[in-house]
Scaffold this motif. Sequence first.
Motif, PDB file in Angstrom:
ATOM      1  N   VAL A  27      52.361  28.722  86.221  1.00 18.99           N
ATOM      2  CA  VAL A  27      53.624  28.144  85.758  1.00 18.99           C
ATOM      3  C   VAL A  27      53.606  28.207  84.235  1.00 18.99           C
ATOM      4  CG1 VAL A  27      55.150  26.140  85.792  1.00 18.99           C
ATOM      5  CG2 VAL A  27      53.758  26.681  87.805  1.00 18.99           C
ATOM      6  N   ALA A  28      54.254  29.237  83.694  1.00 20.59           N
ATOM      7  CA  ALA A  28      54.241  29.489  82.253  1.00 20.59           C
ATOM      8  C   ALA A  28      55.179  28.559  81.501  1.00 20.59           C
ATOM      9  CB  ALA A  28      54.615  30.946  81.979  1.00 20.59           C
ATOM     10  N   GLU A  29      56.252  28.125  82.137  1.00 18.39           N
ATOM     11  CA  GLU A  29      57.193  27.199  81.498  1.00 18.39           C
ATOM     12  C   GLU A  29      57.690  26.178  82.513  1.00 18.39           C
ATOM     13  OE1 GLU A  29      57.916  26.859  78.366  1.00 18.39           O
ATOM     14  OE2 GLU A  29      56.999  28.716  77.655  1.00 18.39           O
ATOM     15  N   LEU A  30      57.687  24.938  82.099  1.00 14.69           N
ATOM     16  CA  LEU A  30      58.280  23.841  82.853  1.00 14.69           C
ATOM     17  C   LEU A  30      58.854  22.898  81.813  1.00 14.69           C
ATOM     18  CD1 LEU A  30      58.815  22.286  85.518  1.00 14.69           C
ATOM     19  CD2 LEU A  30      56.620  21.169  85.149  1.00 14.69           C
ATOM     20  N   ALA A  31      60.168  22.772  81.796  1.00 17.67           N
ATOM     21  CA  ALA A  31      60.801  21.960  80.752  1.00 17.67           C
ATOM     22  C   ALA A  31      62.030  21.263  81.307  1.00 17.67           C
ATOM     23  CB  ALA A  31      61.198  22.840  79.567  1.00 17.67           C
ATOM     24  N   VAL A  32      62.216  20.020  80.886  1.00 13.51           N
ATOM     25  CA  VAL A  32      63.384  19.228  81.257  1.00 13.51           C
ATOM     26  C   VAL A  32      63.945  18.609  79.981  1.00 13.51           C
ATOM     27  CG1 VAL A  32      64.224  17.244  82.589  1.00 13.51           C
ATOM     28  CG2 VAL A  32      62.458  18.741  83.555  1.00 13.51           C
ATOM     29  N   VAL A  33      65.258  18.701  79.805  1.00 19.45           N
ATOM     30  CA  VAL A  33      65.917  18.097  78.650  1.00 19.45           C
ATOM     31  C   VAL A  33      65.563  16.602  78.623  1.00 19.45           C
ATOM     32  CG1 VAL A  33      68.201  17.516  77.705  1.00 19.45           C
ATOM     33  CG2 VAL A  33      67.776  19.793  78.652  1.00 19.45           C
ATOM     34  N   PRO A  34      65.203  16.078  77.457  1.00 18.64           N
ATOM     35  CA  PRO A  34      64.743  14.682  77.377  1.00 18.64           C
ATOM     36  C   PRO A  34      65.657  13.652  78.049  1.00 18.64           C
ATOM     37  CG  PRO A  34      64.322  15.771  75.296  1.00 18.64           C
ATOM     38  CD  PRO A  34      65.100  16.744  76.155  1.00 18.64           C
ATOM     39  N   ALA A  35      66.960  13.796  77.946  1.00 24.29           N
ATOM     40  CA  ALA A  35      67.879  12.819  78.551  1.00 24.29           C
ATOM     41  C   ALA A  35      67.768  12.779  80.073  1.00 24.29           C
ATOM     42  CB  ALA A  35      69.316  13.124  78.140  1.00 24.29           C
ATOM     43  N   PHE A  36      67.163  13.808  80.666  1.00 20.73           N
ATOM     44  CA  PHE A  36      67.041  13.872  82.127  1.00 20.73           C
ATOM     45  C   PHE A  36      65.598  13.727  82.602  1.00 20.73           C
ATOM     46  CE2 PHE A  36      71.088  15.756  81.173  1.00 20.73           C
ATOM     47  CZ  PHE A  36      71.908  15.220  82.152  1.00 20.73           C
ATOM     48  N   GLN A  37      64.686  13.462  81.690  1.00 21.28           N
ATOM     49  CA  GLN A  37      63.297  13.237  82.085  1.00 21.28           C
ATOM     50  C   GLN A  37      63.175  11.878  82.770  1.00 21.28           C
ATOM     51  OE1 GLN A  37      61.020  13.840  78.486  1.00 21.28           O
ATOM     52  NE2 GLN A  37      61.441  16.036  78.482  1.00 21.28           N
ATOM     53  N   ARG A  38      62.164  11.759  83.604  1.00 19.97           N
ATOM     54  CA  ARG A  38      61.889  10.532  84.380  1.00 19.97           C
ATOM     55  C   ARG A  38      62.994  10.220  85.390  1.00 19.97           C
ATOM     56  NH1 ARG A  38      57.436   8.024  82.069  1.00 19.97           N
ATOM     57  NH2 ARG A  38      57.030   8.659  79.936  1.00 19.97           N
ATOM     58  N   ARG A  39      63.672  11.296  85.835  1.00 20.43           N
ATOM     59  CA  ARG A  39      64.712  11.150  86.857  1.00 20.43           C
ATOM     60  C   ARG A  39      64.435  12.026  88.076  1.00 20.43           C
ATOM     61  NH1 ARG A  39      70.543  11.079  83.829  1.00 20.43           N
ATOM     62  NH2 ARG A  39      70.071   9.508  82.248  1.00 20.43           N
ATOM     63  N   GLY A  40      63.236  12.596  88.138  1.00 18.05           N
ATOM     64  CA  GLY A  40      62.864  13.417  89.286  1.00 18.05           C
ATOM     65  C   GLY A  40      63.181  14.896  89.148  1.00 18.05           C
ATOM     66  N   VAL A  41      63.736  15.315  88.013  1.00 15.97           N
ATOM     67  CA  VAL A  41      64.091  16.725  87.823  1.00 15.97           C
ATOM     68  C   VAL A  41      62.839  17.592  87.794  1.00 15.97           C
ATOM     69  CG1 VAL A  41      65.214  18.401  86.288  1.00 15.97           C
ATOM     70  CG2 VAL A  41      66.229  16.126  86.616  1.00 15.97           C
ATOM     71  N   GLY A  42      61.849  17.215  86.986  1.00 22.13           N
ATOM     72  CA  GLY A  42      60.605  17.981  86.907  1.00 22.13           C
ATOM     73  C   GLY A  42      59.889  18.041  88.248  1.00 22.13           C
ATOM     74  N   LYS A  43      59.880  16.939  88.956  1.00 22.52           N
ATOM     75  CA  LYS A  43      59.257  16.872  90.282  1.00 22.52           C
ATOM     76  C   LYS A  43      59.923  17.868  91.241  1.00 22.52           C
ATOM     77  CE  LYS A  43      57.885  13.356  93.622  1.00 22.52           C
ATOM     78  NZ  LYS A  43      56.507  13.186  93.186  1.00 22.52           N
ATOM     79  N   LYS A  44      61.262  17.946  91.190  1.00 18.92           N
ATOM     80  CA  LYS A  44      61.987  18.883  92.060  1.00 18.92           C
ATOM     81  C   LYS A  44      61.735  20.327  91.651  1.00 18.92           C
ATOM     82  CE  LYS A  44      65.580  15.650  93.402  1.00 18.92           C
ATOM     83  NZ  LYS A  44      66.970  15.232  93.241  1.00 18.92           N
ATOM     84  N   LEU A  45      61.647  20.585  90.348  1.00 18.79           N
ATOM     85  CA  LEU A  45      61.348  21.942  89.888  1.00 18.79           C
ATOM     86  C   LEU A  45      59.976  22.379  90.377  1.00 18.79           C
ATOM     87  CD1 LEU A  45      62.721  21.714  86.234  1.00 18.79           C
ATOM     88  CD2 LEU A  45      63.652  23.135  88.064  1.00 18.79           C
ATOM     89  N   ILE A  46      58.984  21.501  90.246  1.00 12.47           N
ATOM     90  CA  ILE A  46      57.636  21.817  90.728  1.00 12.47           C
ATOM     91  C   ILE A  46      57.644  22.042  92.236  1.00 12.47           C
ATOM     92  CG2 ILE A  46      55.330  20.849  91.114  1.00 12.47           C
ATOM     93  CD1 ILE A  46      55.580  19.565  88.337  1.00 12.47           C
ATOM     94  N   ALA A  47      58.344  21.196  92.973  1.00 14.23           N
ATOM     95  CA  ALA A  47      58.398  21.333  94.437  1.00 14.23           C
ATOM     96  C   ALA A  47      59.011  22.671  94.830  1.00 14.23           C
ATOM     97  CB  ALA A  47      59.190  20.175  95.045  1.00 14.23           C
ATOM     98  N   PHE A  48      60.067  23.091  94.126  1.00  9.00           N
ATOM     99  CA  PHE A  48      60.700  24.376  94.438  1.00  9.00           C
ATOM    100  C   PHE A  48      59.737  25.522  94.164  1.00  9.00           C
ATOM    101  CE2 PHE A  48      62.860  28.259  93.403  1.00  9.00           C
ATOM    102  CZ  PHE A  48      63.788  28.375  94.427  1.00  9.00           C
ATOM    103  N   VAL A  49      59.114  25.509  92.993  1.00 13.75           N
ATOM    104  CA  VAL A  49      58.185  26.579  92.620  1.00 13.75           C
ATOM    105  C   VAL A  49      57.017  26.629  93.599  1.00 13.75           C
ATOM    106  CG1 VAL A  49      56.522  27.309  90.858  1.00 13.75           C
ATOM    107  CG2 VAL A  49      58.835  26.666  90.191  1.00 13.75           C
ATOM    108  N   ASP A  50      56.498  25.475  93.974  1.00 17.25           N
ATOM    109  CA  ASP A  50      55.389  25.410  94.921  1.00 17.25           C
ATOM    110  C   ASP A  50      55.790  25.987  96.279  1.00 17.25           C
ATOM    111  OD1 ASP A  50      52.631  24.240  95.497  1.00 17.25           O
ATOM    112  OD2 ASP A  50      53.854  23.338  97.083  1.00 17.25           O
ATOM    113  N   ALA A  51      56.949  25.597  96.785  1.00 20.38           N
ATOM    114  CA  ALA A  51      57.416  26.097  98.086  1.00 20.38           C
ATOM    115  C   ALA A  51      57.647  27.604  98.048  1.00 20.38           C
ATOM    116  CB  ALA A  51      58.694  25.372  98.502  1.00 20.38           C
TER     117      ALA A  51
END
Length: 133
Positions: free
Chosen positions: A61-85
């Motif tokens: 995973v070379a890049e994983l980034a979430v705009v600060p206003a949307f951090q701690r809202r599950g966005v990063g978790k969903k991105l990781i879950a998609f990439v993993d699946a």
Amino acid sequence: MEAYAAAPWRECWSCELALARITELLENPGAVAVGAYQGKNLIGIAIGLPHTSAVGRTLYVAELAVVPAFQRRGVGKKLIAFVDAKAFEIGFRSVWLISQGDGTLVKFYLSNGFRQSERLRVYSRTCSAAAPE
């Protein structure tokens, strides 16, 4: 760019360099990429690249980034879950990334199933024009 300008990275990317980075990653054969959107606005990205080693085929995973206003809202978790699946679907053995060794990102990655390597460290050096003799 906004995601990297804030803590903990505090990096100042120009539009030109950010576009070059994303283009560079997406042009890799086998790249796995996903974006998270709020309406028409891109609020997060994850881009993974195939990596083959002695342990088999893995996805870096070379890049994983979430705009600060949307951090701690599950966005990063969903991105990781998609990439993993997607990585599992394609046949990769695992996903891995390089990040900071301490701070809030460590807690985030550990809470999302990543483990810190006890053996590996990142090494870098500045390039020079001098060729070995």
